[in-house]
Design a protein around this motif. Structure first.
Motif, PDB file in Angstrom:
ATOM      1  N   ILE A 146       3.471 -51.885  -1.716  1.00 18.80           N
ATOM      2  CA  ILE A 146       2.079 -51.445  -1.620  1.00 18.80           C
ATOM      3  C   ILE A 146       1.623 -51.682  -0.187  1.00 18.80           C
ATOM      4  CG2 ILE A 146       1.480 -51.779  -4.051  1.00 18.80           C
ATOM      5  CD1 ILE A 146       0.367 -54.474  -3.370  1.00 18.80           C
ATOM      6  N   PRO A 147       0.594 -50.951   0.270  1.00 17.82           N
ATOM      7  CA  PRO A 147       0.177 -51.057   1.678  1.00 17.82           C
ATOM      8  C   PRO A 147      -0.178 -52.493   2.036  1.00 17.82           C
ATOM      9  CG  PRO A 147      -1.000 -49.293   0.544  1.00 17.82           C
ATOM     10  CD  PRO A 147      -0.241 -50.009  -0.487  1.00 17.82           C
ATOM     11  N   TYR A 148       0.312 -52.928   3.195  1.00 22.84           N
ATOM     12  CA  TYR A 148       0.028 -54.289   3.637  1.00 22.84           C
ATOM     13  C   TYR A 148       0.346 -54.414   5.125  1.00 22.84           C
ATOM     14  CZ  TYR A 148       0.488 -59.272   4.428  1.00 22.84           C
ATOM     15  OH  TYR A 148       0.350 -60.521   4.933  1.00 22.84           O
ATOM     16  N   THR A 149      -0.517 -55.102   5.876  1.00 17.12           N
ATOM     17  CA  THR A 149      -0.237 -55.437   7.277  1.00 17.12           C
ATOM     18  C   THR A 149      -0.675 -56.882   7.478  1.00 17.12           C
ATOM     19  OG1 THR A 149      -2.436 -54.947   8.126  1.00 17.12           O
ATOM     20  CG2 THR A 149      -0.909 -53.086   7.983  1.00 17.12           C
ATOM     21  N   PRO A 150      -0.282 -57.491   8.608  1.00 18.80           N
ATOM     22  CA  PRO A 150      -0.731 -58.868   8.859  1.00 18.80           C
ATOM     23  C   PRO A 150      -2.253 -58.973   8.914  1.00 18.80           C
ATOM     24  CG  PRO A 150       1.079 -58.333  10.308  1.00 18.80           C
ATOM     25  CD  PRO A 150       0.699 -57.053   9.616  1.00 18.80           C
ATOM     26  N   ARG A 151      -2.951 -57.827   9.033  1.00 22.99           N
ATOM     27  CA  ARG A 151      -4.408 -57.870   9.043  1.00 22.99           C
ATOM     28  C   ARG A 151      -4.988 -57.896   7.623  1.00 22.99           C
ATOM     29  NH1 ARG A 151      -5.503 -60.154  12.684  1.00 22.99           N
ATOM     30  NH2 ARG A 151      -7.689 -59.635  12.338  1.00 22.99           N
ATOM     31  N   SER A 152      -4.126 -57.745   6.609  1.00 20.20           N
ATOM     32  CA  SER A 152      -4.619 -57.751   5.228  1.00 20.20           C
ATOM     33  C   SER A 152      -4.940 -59.181   4.791  1.00 20.20           C
ATOM     34  CB  SER A 152      -3.573 -57.165   4.284  1.00 20.20           C
ATOM     35  OG  SER A 152      -3.153 -55.913   4.735  1.00 20.20           O
ATOM     36  N   THR A 153      -5.561 -59.288   3.624  1.00 19.33           N
ATOM     37  CA  THR A 153      -5.969 -60.612   3.153  1.00 19.33           C
ATOM     38  C   THR A 153      -4.824 -61.324   2.441  1.00 19.33           C
ATOM     39  OG1 THR A 153      -6.658 -59.708   1.051  1.00 19.33           O
ATOM     40  CG2 THR A 153      -8.324 -59.809   2.785  1.00 19.33           C
ATOM     41  N   TYR A 154      -5.045 -62.624   2.192  1.00 10.71           N
ATOM     42  CA  TYR A 154      -4.082 -63.391   1.406  1.00 10.71           C
ATOM     43  C   TYR A 154      -3.927 -62.801   0.017  1.00 10.71           C
ATOM     44  CZ  TYR A 154      -3.680 -67.146   4.810  1.00 10.71           C
ATOM     45  OH  TYR A 154      -3.393 -67.865   5.918  1.00 10.71           O
ATOM     46  N   LEU A 155      -5.031 -62.347  -0.559  1.00  8.39           N
ATOM     47  CA  LEU A 155      -4.973 -61.750  -1.891  1.00  8.39           C
ATOM     48  C   LEU A 155      -4.031 -60.552  -1.876  1.00  8.39           C
ATOM     49  CD1 LEU A 155      -6.113 -62.002  -4.714  1.00  8.39           C
ATOM     50  CD2 LEU A 155      -7.856 -60.330  -4.097  1.00  8.39           C
ATOM     51  N   ASN A 156      -4.160 -59.744  -0.798  1.00  7.70           N
ATOM     52  CA  ASN A 156      -3.265 -58.607  -0.622  1.00  7.70           C
ATOM     53  C   ASN A 156      -1.812 -59.040  -0.556  1.00  7.70           C
ATOM     54  OD1 ASN A 156      -3.858 -55.880  -0.458  1.00  7.70           O
ATOM     55  ND2 ASN A 156      -5.343 -56.296   1.175  1.00  7.70           N
ATOM     56  N   ALA A 157      -1.576 -60.108   0.226  1.00  6.16           N
ATOM     57  CA  ALA A 157      -0.215 -60.624   0.374  1.00  6.16           C
ATOM     58  C   ALA A 157       0.326 -61.053  -0.982  1.00  6.16           C
ATOM     59  CB  ALA A 157      -0.203 -61.797   1.351  1.00  6.16           C
ATOM     60  N   LEU A 158      -0.527 -61.724  -1.768  1.00  4.46           N
ATOM     61  CA  LEU A 158      -0.092 -62.165  -3.095  1.00  4.46           C
ATOM     62  C   LEU A 158       0.248 -60.980  -3.982  1.00  4.46           C
ATOM     63  CD1 LEU A 158      -2.444 -65.148  -4.000  1.00  4.46           C
ATOM     64  CD2 LEU A 158       0.009 -65.204  -3.542  1.00  4.46           C
TER      65      LEU A 158
END
Ligand SMILES: Nc1ncnc2c1ncn2[C@@H]1O[C@H](COP(=O)(O)OP(=O)(O)OP(=O)(O)O)[C@@H](O)[C@H]1O
Ligand SMILES: [Mg+2]
Lengths: 399, 252
Positions: A80-92
């Motif tokens: 799913i879309p994700y970059t280092p600028r995304s949130t921790y929730l996104n990372a999870l």
């Protein structure tokens, strides 16, 4: 209707006096359960307050607001879309999807291999039985974490991309990953997957309905063909309607890597092989004991009507063995899902791996672990629930 | 070409059959001939090898020496022979052995569809025809465990008949049944006998033996002790062993 005669009395025999209430079994049971729940909640609250107090005293932040902060780390593999600028929730979420994908693939592979090996264990063919037994003993008795490490070492020792193992034009095996040809990606695929999911759900509902219908009316509806038509036909129909795209995308060397086709990372592959082979050993034993639990008379009756051995397995033994197989199979699935959390040793970014990074960066260990525990609990309980439904489906009708 | 053998007009011919379970000799030099349409009842004390003998005929047990021919075809290790012979022989067990996960109808059509490769529609029709013969067409869509013992055994008989065999083997078909259900199963078997079926029946129902059998066989210690038509077998037994057996069994 004539059912009046058999209808059970509607109201329970309700207690009338206070004395009856005090000694009512139902009320007592409920009372103790409520008491228990209250006690557990109180204990939980006490522990939680205690931890929060301690943490605030040490100036460590508490609460879940950190989930909205920017993560600042890259993830190697994401669906799913994700970059280092995304949130921790996104990372999870990336980690959760990765965990789900590797677990789902692992369950499918472990089931197929486990059933084949389990059947081979009782095939009556000496050679095959020995081979299957050897396989089972090896994969069951080597710790799953070692198996995952073994496979990552093997995959890392494949040749580099520029002199990859070549499987015709269809695939390249390298230490950077495995690359295969695949139908070129089009938005149609999304709709085909959706149609597949829809077809499976419709098929399950249809089968249940057909069974109900038969129980009520005595009329038999064969759902095999309609079911297959739903599951395979719907995606096919979508594909046709979309103009039948047939383009194949081949992996082509480019720079230090390949583009096109599909690629599977060594980390994913190692973890997948590790956890699914480990589980397949246990599943094979479950299948073997399920088969052996089928009474001998069943096989004899099947032989007496001249059924071939493979039909006896398919139509007489396996359906009955499923009763015995499904409950322990469920716990194997659940433990496979949990085993996927060893991902960190091979570097696959699953939920725990990412949660771990997040924990190190934010220092909010209690919350991070709580989130992971709740997610695993949710996944495992869902798997159990689905399997319990399936179990009811294979149960044998008695009076 | 399958090896055939001239067995005169016997559909089943067994000669000097011996069988061991490990060191233990269960059958010793058994000779038996069954002609077409003939009904043979085998009786004898428990453990005398009756079940083993009839289970050798469709190779649920393997024999170690001697010969078994069915319609001139010898029962050997050859898979083709085994299959051909099994298609031609139905078997009914003491414990019914119906498939509990299949409906009665599915129990009956499994063999016809998978072995005889009949269309489902034809197999269903055939199955209903035999269910009517055993008087329980209304149970077709139930599961075996929802039926009484007597009904289950009649389903088992119908299941064998659906393969349209020439020969039927029965291994104590009524021993697991309550007295009031024994009769319904015996009636079904008598009807089958009247239709000209070749039958080998292991049973302790001496009334059935008297009225239905052409030949009654007494087995003891893995050997055939006495063979004869029911009149002489019951009226004038030649062997001491037969007399004591009949005394014991008819006392009840
Ligand atoms: N699979 C087996 N392994 C070892 N011994 C066996 C096996 N089956 C049967 N036997 C033995 O062979 C002998 C004959 O058994 P069989 O079942 O043929 O007797 P039977 O005449 O049918 O007896 P019953 O009237 O009790 O059914 C018995 O002593 C039995 O213990
Ligand atoms: Mg017996």
């Amino acid at each position: 209707m004539q059912d009046h005669y058999h209808a059970a009395p509607t109201g329970r025999n309700k207690p009338r006096s206070l004395h009856d209430l005090l000694y009512s079994k139902a009320i007592r049971t409920t009372f103790y359960q409520v008491l228990m729940a209250v006690a557990i909640c109180a204990l939980g609250l006490f522990l939680y307050n205690n931890v929060v107090d301690n943490l605030t005293r040490q100036n460590i932040a508490t609460g879940f607001s950190f989930l909205g902060q920017v993560s600042n780390f890259e993830i190697g593999e994401k669906l799913i879309p994700y970059t280092p600028r995304s949130t921790y929730l996104n990372a999870l979420m990336v980690g959760l999807v990765n965990t789900l994908v590797v677990s789902a693939a692992g369950i499918i592979i472990a089931t197929v291999v486990g059933f084949m090996v389990g059947i081979a264990r009782v095939s009556g063919n000496w050679m095959l039985e020995r081979l299957a037994l050897t396989y089972v003993e090896i994969v069951r008795n080597v710790p799953v974490i070692l198996q995952a490490i073994f496979w990552i070492v093997v995959l890392r020792n494949l040749p580099p991309p520029k002199n990859a193992f070549v499987l015709g034009e269809f695939g390249f095996l390298t230490n950077r990953g495995l690359y295969f040809a695949a139908p070129a990606s089009t938005p149609v695929h999304f709709w085909m997957w959706l149609a597949l999911a829809f077809g499976i759900v419709a098929c399950i509902i249809g089968t249940v309905a057909a069974r109900r219908y038969r129980e009520v009316t005595g009329r038999y509806v064969d759902m095999l063909l309609p079911g297959l038509a739903l599951i395979l036909g719907l995606p096919f129909l979508v594909w046709l309607v979309a103009g039948a795209p047939t383009e194949i995308s081949y992996p082509v060397p480019k720079g230090f890597n390949y583009v096109g086709g599909v690629s599977i990372s060594p980390e994913f592959t190692a973890l997948l092989i590790g956890i699914s082979m480990y589980a397949s050993g246990f599943i094979a034993e479950i299948v073997r004991s399920g088969i052996q639990a089928t009474p001998k008379g069943q096989v004899e009756a099947a032989r007496a009507i001249a059924l071939k051995p493979r039909f006896i397995m398919r139509y007489v033994i396996l359906p009955q063995a499923m009763r015995v197989i499904v409950p322990p199979l469920t716990s194997q699935y659940v433990s496979l899902i949990k085993n996927s959390s060893i991902a960190v040793v091979v570097g696959y970014p699953d939920l725990v791996n990412i949660g771990n990074t997040m924990m190190n960066q934010t220092g909010q260990a209690v919350e991070a672990i709580a989130v992971m525990m709740i997610v695993y609990l949710g996944i495992s309980l869902t798997a159990s629930l689905v399997m319990n439904l399936f179990n009811r489906f294979v149960a044998i009708k008695e009076r | 070409m399958l090896d055939t053998h001239d067995t005169n007009d016997a559909v089943i011919k067994i000669s000097s059959l011996c069988k061991w379970f490990g060191q233990f000799k269960v059958l010793t030099d058994v000779d038996l001939e069954v002609r077409k349409g003939e009904r043979v009842v085998i009786c004898g004390p428990s453990g005398s090898g009756k079940s083993t003998l009839i289970r050798c005929i469709n190779r649920l047990e393997e024999h170690q020496s001697g010969h078994i021919w069915v319609n001139g075809l010898e029962m050997t290790d050859n898979i083709k022979n085994i299959e051909a012979i099994r298609r031609n022989i139905g078997m009914v067990f003491q414990s019914f052995n119906l498939f509990p996960h299949l409906t009665v109808l599915e129990n009956l059509t499994l063999g016809p569809t998978l072995v005889r490769q009949m269309k489902k529609k034809d197999a269903d029709a055939l199955a209903m025809q035999f269910l009517e013969k055993v008087c329980i067409p209304e149970q077709a869509h139930k599961y075996p465990l929802q039926l009484s013992g007597g009904q289950q055994q009649r389903v088992a008989i119908a299941r064998s008949l659906c393969m349209e065999p020439e020969i039927m083997l029965f291994d104590e078909p009524t021993s697991a049944l309550d007295p009031e259900m024994i009769k319904e199963v015996l009636d079904t078997m008598i009807e089958l006998a009247d239709s000209g079926m070749t039958m080998i029946v292991v049973t302790h129902e001496m009334g059935f033996a008297r009225t239905v059998a052409n030949n009654v066989v007494l087995m003891a210690d893995g050997q055939i002790v006495e063979t004869g038509p029911p009149e002489s077998f019951f009226g004038n037994p030649q062997h001491e062993r037969t007399r004591t057996f009949l005394d014991q069994i008819l006392k009840h």
